[in-house]
Scaffold this motif. Sequence first.
Motif, PDB file in Angstrom:
ATOM      1  N   MET A  11      10.464   3.208  12.871  1.00 29.12           N
ATOM      2  CA  MET A  11      11.557   3.402  11.899  1.00 29.12           C
ATOM      3  C   MET A  11      12.844   2.657  12.293  1.00 29.12           C
ATOM      4  O   MET A  11      12.982   2.459  13.601  1.00 29.12           O
ATOM      5  CB  MET A  11      11.952   4.816  11.657  1.00 29.12           C
ATOM      6  N   THR A  12      13.433   1.691  11.504  1.00 22.63           N
ATOM      7  CA  THR A  12      14.614   0.862  11.974  1.00 22.63           C
ATOM      8  C   THR A  12      15.659   1.577  11.661  1.00 22.63           C
ATOM      9  O   THR A  12      15.958   2.048  10.794  1.00 22.63           O
ATOM     10  CB  THR A  12      14.381  -0.534  11.320  1.00 22.63           C
TER      11      THR A  12
ATOM     12  N   ILE B 123      20.027 -10.149  22.895  1.00 23.91           N
ATOM     13  CA  ILE B 123      20.081 -11.062  23.841  1.00 23.91           C
ATOM     14  C   ILE B 123      19.499 -10.774  25.064  1.00 23.91           C
ATOM     15  O   ILE B 123      18.356 -11.507  25.238  1.00 23.91           O
ATOM     16  CB  ILE B 123      21.633 -11.752  24.278  1.00 23.91           C
ATOM     17  N   ASP B 124      19.452  -9.577  25.483  1.00 25.55           N
ATOM     18  CA  ASP B 124      18.744  -9.101  26.708  1.00 25.55           C
ATOM     19  C   ASP B 124      17.267  -9.166  26.324  1.00 25.55           C
ATOM     20  O   ASP B 124      16.367  -9.663  27.208  1.00 25.55           O
ATOM     21  CB  ASP B 124      19.418  -8.073  27.184  1.00 25.55           C
ATOM     22  N   LYS B 125      16.999  -8.705  25.155  1.00 25.40           N
ATOM     23  CA  LYS B 125      15.705  -8.381  25.098  1.00 25.40           C
ATOM     24  C   LYS B 125      14.925  -9.801  24.355  1.00 25.40           C
ATOM     25  O   LYS B 125      13.431  -9.945  25.029  1.00 25.40           O
ATOM     26  CB  LYS B 125      15.293  -7.745  23.549  1.00 25.40           C
ATOM     27  N   ALA B 126      15.500 -10.729  23.864  1.00 22.50           N
ATOM     28  CA  ALA B 126      15.073 -11.691  23.578  1.00 22.50           C
ATOM     29  C   ALA B 126      14.944 -12.808  24.727  1.00 22.50           C
ATOM     30  O   ALA B 126      13.929 -13.670  24.714  1.00 22.50           O
ATOM     31  CB  ALA B 126      16.038 -12.523  22.441  1.00 22.50           C
ATOM     32  N   THR B 127      15.751 -12.792  25.455  1.00 17.92           N
ATOM     33  CA  THR B 127      15.606 -13.605  26.915  1.00 17.92           C
ATOM     34  C   THR B 127      14.444 -13.221  27.626  1.00 17.92           C
ATOM     35  O   THR B 127      13.496 -13.992  28.205  1.00 17.92           O
ATOM     36  CB  THR B 127      16.837 -13.496  27.901  1.00 17.92           C
TER      37      THR B 127
ATOM     38  N   ASP C  61      10.891  -4.790  18.611  1.00 19.79           N
ATOM     39  CA  ASP C  61      11.241  -4.088  19.867  1.00 19.79           C
ATOM     40  C   ASP C  61      12.351  -3.380  19.952  1.00 19.79           C
ATOM     41  O   ASP C  61      12.271  -2.381  21.166  1.00 19.79           O
ATOM     42  CB  ASP C  61      10.854  -5.281  20.974  1.00 19.79           C
ATOM     43  N   LEU C  62      13.203  -3.822  19.416  1.00 20.07           N
ATOM     44  CA  LEU C  62      14.764  -2.991  19.282  1.00 20.07           C
ATOM     45  C   LEU C  62      14.869  -2.033  18.464  1.00 20.07           C
ATOM     46  O   LEU C  62      15.830  -1.220  18.363  1.00 20.07           O
ATOM     47  CB  LEU C  62      15.590  -4.037  19.134  1.00 20.07           C
ATOM     48  N   SER C  63      13.699  -1.692  17.525  1.00 22.31           N
ATOM     49  CA  SER C  63      13.840  -0.687  16.395  1.00 22.31           C
ATOM     50  C   SER C  63      14.951  -0.972  15.397  1.00 22.31           C
ATOM     51  O   SER C  63      15.823  -0.238  15.112  1.00 22.31           O
ATOM     52  CB  SER C  63      13.832   0.525  16.989  1.00 22.31           C
TER      53      SER C  63
END
Length: 207
Positions: free
Chosen positions: A1-2, A20-24, A43-45
């Motif tokens: 669920m988003t 930015i943290d997750k994408a990096t 990944d970040l929901s």
Amino acid sequence: MTSKVDNSSDCRVLLSSRIIDKATEMFLAKGIKAVKMDDVANDLSISKRTLYEIFCNKEMLLLHCVQRMRRTRDEHFKCFKESGQHTEIETILEFYRFQLRLTSKISIKFVKELQKYPTVVQWLEESNREKKAEAKSFFEQGIKNGYFRKDVNYELIGEYAETAISDSMENGLMEKYGIQEVFQNITMIYVRGFCTLKGIEELEKMQ
């Protein structure tokens, strides 16, 4: 669920930082091409729409990731300088260790694919040009303190080292030996080459 995005300024800044943290993390580990905007959102929901409201495309997100990495490096060395008096050899070794830690996290795909994003490449080139005056001052001080040789063109050495790294990527040496080992060996060859005997003795004591 988003989740839905909170449009308040503080929440938007916090979410932007998390993205930015997750994408990096994902770009460095998997390469840029393999990471889709959907992957980051999942990944970040958060919804893909929310992600695109903050970063209009993947190249813009990548640019922010690269800028964050450069800021992290700059902040690290600002703290290092403020922590006490350091010789030029100590500073060179700190930079070397910092880059070794970074290269241990970077996939070869990331390094290769970065060149396909002109906005990012342009920003990196401009950022590197801005650092040249700082590097010139650093080497001049190292010469004055007896650690670096006077008969070396340090701007030429810097450009040549960049070419060596680039060639190692194009010729398959990074795939064969790994980014960290390529960086480690090329860097130490150049550093030892422009150090005086005093500088090399200092290097040997600290390694």
